[in-house]
Design a protein around this motif. Structure first.
Motif, PDB file in Angstrom:
ATOM      1  N   ARG A 186       0.828  -1.205   0.000  1.00 52.86           N
ATOM      2  CA  ARG A 186       0.000   0.000   0.000  1.00 52.86           C
ATOM      3  C   ARG A 186       0.862   1.254   0.000  1.00 52.86           C
ATOM      4  N   TYR A 187       2.132   1.087   0.307  1.00 56.14           N
ATOM      5  CA  TYR A 187       3.025   2.243   0.371  1.00 56.14           C
ATOM      6  C   TYR A 187       4.358   1.868  -0.265  1.00 56.14           C
ATOM      7  N   ARG A 188       4.737   2.589  -1.299  1.00 57.85           N
ATOM      8  CA  ARG A 188       6.040   2.364  -1.938  1.00 57.85           C
ATOM      9  C   ARG A 188       6.474   3.683  -2.561  1.00 57.85           C
ATOM     10  N   THR A 189       7.512   4.297  -2.023  1.00 63.18           N
ATOM     11  CA  THR A 189       7.985   5.584  -2.510  1.00 63.18           C
ATOM     12  C   THR A 189       9.497   5.552  -2.659  1.00 63.18           C
ATOM     13  N   LEU A 190      10.015   6.527  -3.397  1.00 63.37           N
ATOM     14  CA  LEU A 190      11.457   6.618  -3.578  1.00 63.37           C
ATOM     15  C   LEU A 190      12.153   6.939  -2.259  1.00 63.37           C
ATOM     16  N   ILE A 191      11.644   7.925  -1.519  1.00 65.16           N
ATOM     17  CA  ILE A 191      12.250   8.256  -0.235  1.00 65.16           C
ATOM     18  C   ILE A 191      12.124   7.085   0.740  1.00 65.16           C
ATOM     19  N   GLY A 192      11.051   6.314   0.610  1.00 69.54           N
ATOM     20  CA  GLY A 192      10.888   5.132   1.459  1.00 69.54           C
ATOM     21  C   GLY A 192      11.992   4.118   1.226  1.00 69.54           C
ATOM     22  N   HIS A 193      12.396   3.938  -0.036  1.00 70.17           N
ATOM     23  CA  HIS A 193      13.500   3.025  -0.343  1.00 70.17           C
ATOM     24  C   HIS A 193      14.802   3.496   0.305  1.00 70.17           C
ATOM     25  N   PHE A 194      15.080   4.786   0.172  1.00 74.22           N
ATOM     26  CA  PHE A 194      16.307   5.315   0.764  1.00 74.22           C
ATOM     27  C   PHE A 194      16.322   5.119   2.271  1.00 74.22           C
ATOM     28  N   ARG A 195      15.205   5.401   2.907  1.00 74.98           N
ATOM     29  CA  ARG A 195      15.151   5.260   4.366  1.00 74.98           C
ATOM     30  C   ARG A 195      15.292   3.797   4.782  1.00 74.98           C
ATOM     31  N   HIS A 196      14.643   2.910   4.065  1.00 68.60           N
ATOM     32  CA  HIS A 196      14.745   1.490   4.380  1.00 68.60           C
ATOM     33  C   HIS A 196      16.190   1.004   4.246  1.00 68.60           C
ATOM     34  N   GLU A 197      16.816   1.290   3.117  1.00 68.50           N
ATOM     35  CA  GLU A 197      18.181   0.794   2.896  1.00 68.50           C
ATOM     36  C   GLU A 197      19.167   1.438   3.865  1.00 68.50           C
ATOM     37  N   SER A 198      18.926   2.688   4.248  1.00 67.13           N
ATOM     38  CA  SER A 198      19.801   3.301   5.249  1.00 67.13           C
ATOM     39  C   SER A 198      19.678   2.577   6.583  1.00 67.13           C
ATOM     40  N   GLY A 199      18.521   1.960   6.838  1.00 69.90           N
ATOM     41  CA  GLY A 199      18.354   1.179   8.054  1.00 69.90           C
ATOM     42  C   GLY A 199      19.333   0.020   8.117  1.00 69.90           C
ATOM     43  N   HIS A 200      19.568  -0.631   6.988  1.00 71.16           N
ATOM     44  CA  HIS A 200      20.547  -1.720   6.951  1.00 71.16           C
ATOM     45  C   HIS A 200      21.957  -1.184   7.252  1.00 71.16           C
ATOM     46  N   PHE A 201      22.261  -0.029   6.693  1.00 66.97           N
ATOM     47  CA  PHE A 201      23.576   0.575   6.950  1.00 66.97           C
ATOM     48  C   PHE A 201      23.748   0.869   8.440  1.00 66.97           C
ATOM     49  N   TYR A 202      22.724   1.451   9.052  1.00 62.38           N
ATOM     50  CA  TYR A 202      22.860   1.815  10.463  1.00 62.38           C
ATOM     51  C   TYR A 202      22.722   0.617  11.402  1.00 62.38           C
ATOM     52  N   TRP A 203      22.163  -0.475  10.915  1.00 68.69           N
ATOM     53  CA  TRP A 203      22.231  -1.702  11.733  1.00 68.69           C
ATOM     54  C   TRP A 203      23.693  -2.128  11.868  1.00 68.69           C
ATOM     55  N   PRO A 256      14.610 -10.635  10.682  1.00 68.17           N
ATOM     56  CA  PRO A 256      14.885  -9.553  11.636  1.00 68.17           C
ATOM     57  C   PRO A 256      15.588  -8.347  11.021  1.00 68.17           C
ATOM     58  N   TRP A 257      16.474  -8.561  10.055  1.00 65.96           N
ATOM     59  CA  TRP A 257      17.115  -7.420   9.404  1.00 65.96           C
ATOM     60  C   TRP A 257      16.088  -6.539   8.703  1.00 65.96           C
ATOM     61  N   GLU A 258      15.119  -7.179   8.021  1.00 64.82           N
ATOM     62  CA  GLU A 258      14.096  -6.407   7.313  1.00 64.82           C
ATOM     63  C   GLU A 258      13.108  -5.770   8.294  1.00 64.82           C
ATOM     64  N   ASP A 259      12.851  -6.439   9.395  1.00 63.29           N
ATOM     65  CA  ASP A 259      12.002  -5.854  10.432  1.00 63.29           C
ATOM     66  C   ASP A 259      12.633  -4.560  10.949  1.00 63.29           C
ATOM     67  N   TRP A 260      13.925  -4.621  11.227  1.00 62.42           N
ATOM     68  CA  TRP A 260      14.644  -3.432  11.684  1.00 62.42           C
ATOM     69  C   TRP A 260      14.604  -2.322  10.623  1.00 62.42           C
ATOM     70  N   ALA A 261      14.917  -2.672   9.348  1.00 57.38           N
ATOM     71  CA  ALA A 261      14.986  -1.666   8.289  1.00 57.38           C
ATOM     72  C   ALA A 261      13.626  -1.020   8.034  1.00 57.38           C
ATOM     73  N   GLU A 262      12.565  -1.818   8.077  1.00 56.46           N
ATOM     74  CA  GLU A 262      11.224  -1.270   7.895  1.00 56.46           C
ATOM     75  C   GLU A 262      10.841  -0.354   9.059  1.00 56.46           C
ATOM     76  N   THR A 263      11.195  -0.758  10.271  1.00 57.17           N
ATOM     77  CA  THR A 263      10.882   0.055  11.449  1.00 57.17           C
ATOM     78  C   THR A 263      11.708   1.333  11.438  1.00 57.17           C
ATOM     79  N   TRP A 264      12.987   1.224  11.073  1.00 57.84           N
ATOM     80  CA  TRP A 264      13.862   2.385  10.956  1.00 57.84           C
ATOM     81  C   TRP A 264      13.300   3.386   9.946  1.00 57.84           C
ATOM     82  N   ALA A 265      12.911   2.883   8.771  1.00 61.41           N
ATOM     83  CA  ALA A 265      12.349   3.751   7.739  1.00 61.41           C
ATOM     84  C   ALA A 265      11.095   4.448   8.245  1.00 61.41           C
ATOM     85  N   HIS A 266      10.269   3.709   8.964  1.00 64.31           N
ATOM     86  CA  HIS A 266       9.031   4.271   9.484  1.00 64.31           C
ATOM     87  C   HIS A 266       9.321   5.386  10.484  1.00 64.31           C
TER      88      HIS A 266
END
Length: 354
Positions: A186-203, A256-266
């Motif tokens: 229901r939600y897919r944006t360009l800024i959302g991708h950046f925030r999600h992937e940055s979550g992996h970096f900051y993990w 768990p990595w994706e859970d973190w990245a999705e939560t970080w992006a949110h």
């Protein structure tokens, strides 16, 4: 995202390269996180009104108009602090790619602004930690004897050891909407991708091998679970039936990595949107929205304040969209477990050691 003010008093927005009132050139000073009107004093030398210092426009500003950041004249390089982080750009012989590249860079700069305001390491090189970099790549296509182009290889959006790769198609509105429908998102944006992937970096930066790793695992799960197997299971069987009770999104249930990245992006969605609301003095039932960022990370608002105002704001945003016959601006319901994870992210950001 905050707004800025020109020397003439006109409002400037983050993406502006010129004041539409006085027509002064405008540039962003990354060290000061401010957008400044400038006086052109000689070829490629500008004097910024914000700090009375001399700058040169980023090469991608001067040559392609896809950037509006400035470079101190004392700096040898020709690229700004944002463009320096991009190691691969699209094929610019295809003119349509310049617009897509611009959209990529603008979304990236919005991400960097928020990360910097949160006090998170972006340009600082931390020993034994990866350096943040970006690659904007497109699918490789081949022409079969004059027939329609077919995809030969596909660029996978993702993160690896500090390098965030985005498929250029994500900057094409039609392609992104098609993928959103295909993936049942229901939600897919360009800024959302950046925030999600940055979550992996900051993990990697803030959680891996840290003294809070055990706390992470108790809340998000054990990240040592086989990622490839988890991915295959998710795409073959879908998310758990009651995923909404545990996760911020269906994809967060994958690993768990994706859970973190999705939560970080949110969390970054919340922070940036609330800051924008305060820039416009938004108040609901005479209650002004809290600015979660204030002036720096040491003055982050409490998570309870942030979340309470977020609930107020998104209720109104969704109601406004429904009045216009549009989909909800905020199509999420945050469970108590997902809320606990957001609180964890807030604490990690507030207590990060860098």
């Amino acid at each position: 995202m905050r707004n800025f003010t020109c020397e003439c008093g006109n409002t400037l927005y983050f993406a502006n390269s010129k004041c539409l009132s006085c027509e002064r050139v405008v540039g962003f000073i990354s060290d000061k996180l401010t957008l400044s009107a400038c006086e052109v004093i000689e070829d490629n030398i500008w004097l910024a009104y914000a700090d009375n210092q001399r700058y040169k426009p980023c090469s991608n500003y001067a040559d392609y108009q896809i950037c509006n950041w400035l470079v101190p004249v004392t700096q040898e390089g020709k690229y700004c602090a944002s463009c320096e982080l991009t190691t691969h750009i699209p094929d610019l012989s295809r003119k349509e790619n310049i617009l897509l590249w611009y959209r990529m860079e603008l979304a990236k700069r919005r991400l960097l602004f928020t990360l910097k305001k949160l006090g998170l390491p972006v340009w600082r090189h931390i020993p034994d930690k990866p350096h943040l970099r970006f690659r904007f790549l497109e699918d490789v296509k081949e022409d079969e004897y004059g027939q329609e182009l077919t995809v030969k290889s596909t660029v996978i959006t993702g993160h690896n050891n500090g390098v965030i790769t985005l498929n250029l198609q994500e900057a094409e509105d039609a392609s992104r909407v098609m993928m959103r429908e295909k993936m049942n998102e229901r939600y897919r944006t360009l800024i959302g991708h950046f925030r999600h992937e940055s979550g992996h970096f900051y993990w990697d930066m803030l959680i891996q091998n840290s003294d809070i790793l055990s706390s992470f695992r108790s809340l998000f799960g054990d990240e040592r679970a086989d990622y490839t197997q988890s991915l295959n299971t998710y795409y073959s069987s879908g998310p758990p039936t009651a995923w909404q009770t545990q996760y911020i999104s269906a994809y967060a249930s994958m690993h768990p990595w994706e859970d973190w990245a999705e939560t970080w992006a949110h969390y970054l969605h919340i922070i940036d949107t609330l800051e924008t609301a305060t820039e416009y003095n938004v108040a609901i039932l005479n209650h002004p929205m809290v600015n979660p960022l204030h002036d720096n990370s040491t003055s982050l608002s409490s998570f309870d304040e942030i979340y309470e105002d977020w609930c107020r704001l998104t209720t109104v945003l969704n109601a406004l969209n429904r009045s216009m016959g549009l989909d909800d601006a905020y199509p999420f319901v945050i469970s108590s477990k997902a809320l606990e994870k957001l609180q964890f992210v807030h604490n990690v950001v507030r207590q990060q050691p860098y």
